[in-house]
Design an enzyme around this catalytic site. Structure first.
Site, PDB file in Angstrom:
ATOM      1  N   LYS A   1       6.935  17.170 -26.260  1.00 60.84           N
ATOM      2  CA  LYS A   1       7.071  16.559 -24.939  1.00 60.84           C
ATOM      3  C   LYS A   1       7.473  17.680 -23.990  1.00 60.84           C
ATOM      4  CE  LYS A   1       9.688  13.521 -22.003  1.00 60.84           C
ATOM      5  NZ  LYS A   1      10.955  12.773 -21.822  1.00 60.84           N
TER       6      LYS A   1
ATOM      7  N   GLY B   1      17.036   8.788 -15.453  1.00 65.01           N
ATOM      8  CA  GLY B   1      18.389   8.253 -15.519  1.00 65.01           C
ATOM      9  C   GLY B   1      18.810   7.361 -14.376  1.00 65.01           C
TER      10      GLY B   1
ATOM     11  N   ALA C   1      10.778   7.814 -17.809  1.00 68.48           N
ATOM     12  CA  ALA C   1      11.846   8.067 -16.835  1.00 68.48           C
ATOM     13  C   ALA C   1      11.952   6.981 -15.781  1.00 68.48           C
ATOM     14  CB  ALA C   1      11.670   9.416 -16.140  1.00 68.48           C
ATOM     15  N   GLY C   2      13.185   6.553 -15.547  1.00 70.35           N
ATOM     16  CA  GLY C   2      13.493   5.658 -14.448  1.00 70.35           C
ATOM     17  C   GLY C   2      13.568   4.184 -14.773  1.00 70.35           C
TER      18      GLY C   2
ATOM     19  N   ASN D   1      15.530   6.171 -22.793  1.00 68.80           N
ATOM     20  CA  ASN D   1      16.712   6.783 -23.383  1.00 68.80           C
ATOM     21  C   ASN D   1      17.970   6.196 -22.741  1.00 68.80           C
ATOM     22  OD1 ASN D   1      17.584  10.156 -24.464  1.00 68.80           O
ATOM     23  ND2 ASN D   1      18.804   8.329 -24.459  1.00 68.80           N
ATOM     24  N   THR D   2      18.220   6.557 -21.490  1.00 68.35           N
ATOM     25  CA  THR D   2      19.462   6.176 -20.830  1.00 68.35           C
ATOM     26  C   THR D   2      19.666   4.663 -20.794  1.00 68.35           C
ATOM     27  OG1 THR D   2      19.244   8.133 -19.437  1.00 68.35           O
ATOM     28  CG2 THR D   2      20.846   6.490 -18.752  1.00 68.35           C
TER      29      THR D   2
END
Length: 257
Positions: free
Chosen positions: A96, A157, A184-185, A206-207
Site C-alpha cells: 500500500k 482519521g 481514509a475518512g 483503521n481509526t
C-alpha cells in the site's frame, strides 16, 4: 468475491492494525470483522528504535493476508526504501503506497506518488496507491502499472465520511473494471454502506475501528454494513424520483358512480 492482483479475497473489508488498545483487542477485531487483509506500517512499528519483530509475528499468526504500508513517508526515496524493506519482512510484493504531501490534511503528494508507483511496479511490486479522487491522477497511476486504486473520501482519521460523493461516483463510472477501495475518512458503518452503494469494491478502515469504545464489535458492525452496501448495489437500487409513485396499484380498484 473480491479479486486483487489475481488473488481472490472473500471479505470486502480491509482492516488497519494501528492504535488498538492491545494486541488481544486487535486480534479479536480481526476475527469479528472476518477480514481477509490487514495493513501494517513497517515504518511506524520500527520507529524510535523499537523492534517490531514480536508485533509482526503476531500479525502473521492472524491467518490473514498482510498488505504492508508506507505510512508516514513524505518523499519518493523514503517510500521506495520502505516498500523494499517491507517486502523483505513480509515476503510479499503487495504494497500500500502512501506518500504524504501535506502535514495537516495528510493528502497524498500525487506527483511523488506517481513517481514512486512507477519505480515499484517496474521492480515487481503490486501497488495499492492511496490517492485522491482526481480522475487524471487515477489514469496516470493505471498507466504506471497499478491495477488497484485507493481513493480517499475524507482526510485520514477525520471520520468525516464521504465529502464528495459526486467525485466518487464519477470515479466509479470512469473506471468500471478497476478494483476501487475507499481508503481514509470513514467514521461510521453508514459511511461505508454509502460508498459501497456507489459500486466501490471494498473499504479500508483503521481509526474508526481501533478508536471505538469496543473495537471488536465495531469491526463486526462495519463488516455487516459493507456487505449490505455491496448487496444493495448488486441488487439494483431504486433511484430517487421527482414525483410520488403509489405502491398500491389503482387498476381494479372499486369505483363508485
Amino acid at each position: 468475491m473480491l479479486e486483487l492482483y489475481g488473488t481472490q479475497i472473500a471479505s470486502r473489508l480491509l482492516l488497519g492494525t494501528a492504535r488498538y488498545p492491545s494486541p488481544a483487542v486487535l486480534a479479536e477485531a480481526v476475527k469479528r470483522s472476518q477480514t481477509g487483509i490487514v495493513t501494517v506500517s513497517l515504518r511506524r512499528e520500527t520507529a524510535g528504535g523499537r523492534n517490531g519483530g514480536a508485533f509482526f509475528e503476531m500479525i502473521r499468526g492472524l491467518g490473514v493476508r498482510v498488505l504492508p504500508n508506507t505510512a508516514g513517508c513524505h518523499g519518493v526515496s523514503e517510500a521506495v526504501l520502505t516498500a523494499k524493506m517491507a517486502r523483505e519482512v513480509f515476503r510479499t510484493n503487495w504494497i500500500k503506497l502512501e506518500v504524504i504531501g501535506n502535514h495537516d490534511t495528510l493528502q497524498p503528494d500525487v506527483f511523488a506518488l506517481l513517481e514512486s508507483a512507477k519505480i515499484l511496479t517496474d521492480e515487481g511490486f503490486e501497488v495499492f496507491p492511496y490517492t485522491t479522487d482526481d480522475l487524471v491522477v487515477a489514469e496516470r497511476l493505471l498507466e504506471a502499472g497499478c491495477k488497484v486504486l485507493m481513493p480517499w473520501c475524507a482526510p485520514i482519521g477525520t471520520a468525516a465520511g464521504p465529502l464528495n460523493l459526486s467525485a466518487l461516483r464519477s470515479m466509479r463510472a470512469h473506471f468500471p473494471e478497476v478494483p476501487l477501495i475507499v481508503d481514509a475518512g470513514i467514521g461510521r458503518p453508514s459511511h461505508a454502506t454509502t460508498v459501497m452503494e456507489l459500486g466501490f469494491d471494498a473499504v479500508l478502515l483503521n481509526t474508526a475501528v481501533a478508536g471505538a469504545g469496543d473495537p471488536a464489535t465495531m469491526a463486526e458492525a462495519f463488516a455487516r454494513a459493507i456487505d449490505a452496501g455491496s448487496q444493495a448495489f448488486g441488487a439494483g437500487m431504486l433511484e430517487p424520483r421527482d414525483m410520488a409513485v403509489p405502491s398500491t396499484p389503482v387498476i381494479g380498484k372499486a369505483v363508485f358512480s
